[in-house]
Scaffold this active site. Sequence first.
Site, mmCIF file in Angstrom:
data_model
loop_
_atom_site.group_PDB
_atom_site.id
_atom_site.type_symbol
_atom_site.label_atom_id
_atom_site.label_comp_id
_atom_site.label_asym_id
_atom_site.label_seq_id
_atom_site.Cartn_x
_atom_site.Cartn_y
_atom_site.Cartn_z
ATOM 1 N N HIS A 498 1.826 1.025 23.792
ATOM 2 C CA HIS A 498 1.006 2.023 23.114
ATOM 3 C C HIS A 498 -0.413 1.514 22.840
ATOM 4 C CE1 HIS A 498 4.875 3.975 21.224
ATOM 5 N NE2 HIS A 498 4.746 4.230 22.513
ATOM 6 N N PRO A 499 -1.121 0.958 23.817
ATOM 7 C CA PRO A 499 -2.465 0.459 23.526
ATOM 8 C C PRO A 499 -3.444 1.586 23.233
ATOM 9 C CG PRO A 499 -2.061 0.399 25.885
ATOM 10 C CD PRO A 499 -0.762 0.773 25.238
#
Length: 566
Positions: A498-499
Amino acid sequence: MSEQEFDYIVVGAGTAGCLLANRLSRDKAKRVLLLEAGRKDDYHWIHVPVGYLYCIDNPRADWRYKTEPAAGLNGRSLLYPRGKTLGGCSSINGMIYMRGQSRDYDQWAALTGEDAWRWDNCLPDFKAHEDHYKGDSSSRSSGKGQSPISPEFSALHGHGGEWRVDKQRLRWEVLDAFAEAAVEAGIPATDDFNRGSNEGVGYFEVNQKNGWRWNTAKAFLRPTCYGRPNFELWTMAQATRLLIERDPHDGGALRCAGIEVWDGLERLQARLAPGGEVVLSSGSIGSPQLLQLSGIGPAALLRQHGIEVLADVPGVGANLQDHLQIRSVYKVQGARTLNRLAATPWGKASIGLEYLLRRTGPMSMAPSQLGAFTRSSDERQWPNIQYHVQPLSLDAFGSPLHSFPAITASVCNLNPTSRGTVQIKSARYQDAPAIAPNYLATDEDRRVAADSLRVTRRIMAQPAMARFAPEEFKPGVQYQTDEELARLAGDIASTIFHPVGTTKMGRDDDPMAVLTPRLQARDGAGGVIAGLRVVDAGAMPTITSGNTNSPTLMMAEKAARWIVGR
């Protein structure tokens, strides 16, 4: 590939890019080009839900990034998948539909000064493209000429849009027991994580349709965009740099004139028509990399690699945030788990046959089926940890399933305070950037990690789980202190992919803001780069409290209206 002028050039046919191409090409008078570095999404494993196992770390669908070794992970580096195909990460992700919490968006509004980011103003953008399965009966009469759909559902969810939200097509007894145990531990049951507060435990809703993965290429490109004469798609076309020029009619102000592309044989240029825009939607890794390669970013970094500094914008590639999950594994007795079910040729054959005939069973599984949101300790004001619970276990992603029956309860800190970076390693577009998430770098993140493992133990000790005699296999009951648990988190934790945040939006007085509150690229001198926006998860100033795919779609929906001036 043509070399014509376009009114809009969208770079990256992923989660945001596909929606943007759809919305921007509605106007038949505007020519729209969508660029994708990967291939079409015609790889069969993209569409079978369990196929993420064969897409991640596969060059057919994944950029195959790796993180830099991290002190917080005791020197480990991690595989860092990013979609490289039509649909982008929506073609390889966990398919979980999750908006986050209303406070996430109210915080964005406070950080940017833009009221449009408040939860109440984002909700219509979530609903605009949603096709929620609970609304399927809305086309039928209840028998009295009234819709059977509740007002609460209509206020929170949409139906008839492109983005399908479905119910999972299987359940597991041992996961049902975990949910009961969570309730016994004080976590309320919920049937909807997307009301604005996601506190509770329940099965995730997924982006699937009739047992198939529903990616953004299916939702927004086929067949709509393909039938529009003003729409053009280039695949296997990697953007190498932005074409940034100085406008002689505007005091030498910077403007984006188009994009340079490598198609595998030669470099091409796609240029903007007057008044057009390039929209970067290459994600939290690709967008800052392309900006830096184009001379937009921290001046010292650019000079280090011999790149002319066009705009000294120090925030490009900074502010990287991600969700780090800590995977606790528990051996169980008398439970049906995938470890045993998939252990024999007959078991595997039965799984395949069930999916072939009914589109149900383990092949229709999202990577995680059951979810929970709760507090890591009583001092927390809101749910700050999330569970992804699975009826299986393995040592690491890609490893064989364990030979014993077990479940995995992965827990992540929803609001990490650690911040990392994405920085180019050279001036070559072919070279992957250095990705350094800097996990567990703060005392608070290490404390939440230790506390969250204790919450997992408390849930597993509840009466509802007793019939399965759970035994902690990983990390192990011998580890009890904060220091031990934080160190063990570094040993066993992994990203949930989930960057966000590497091109964050912010106020004019925020020196690290890369974008304006309406996602226009800043020039580092108090103005903007005309004709350039970034619309992807990198624009988030802070990470949302849950999976990030659906919030990215919402941002694209809002940005599309701004771009066309509505």
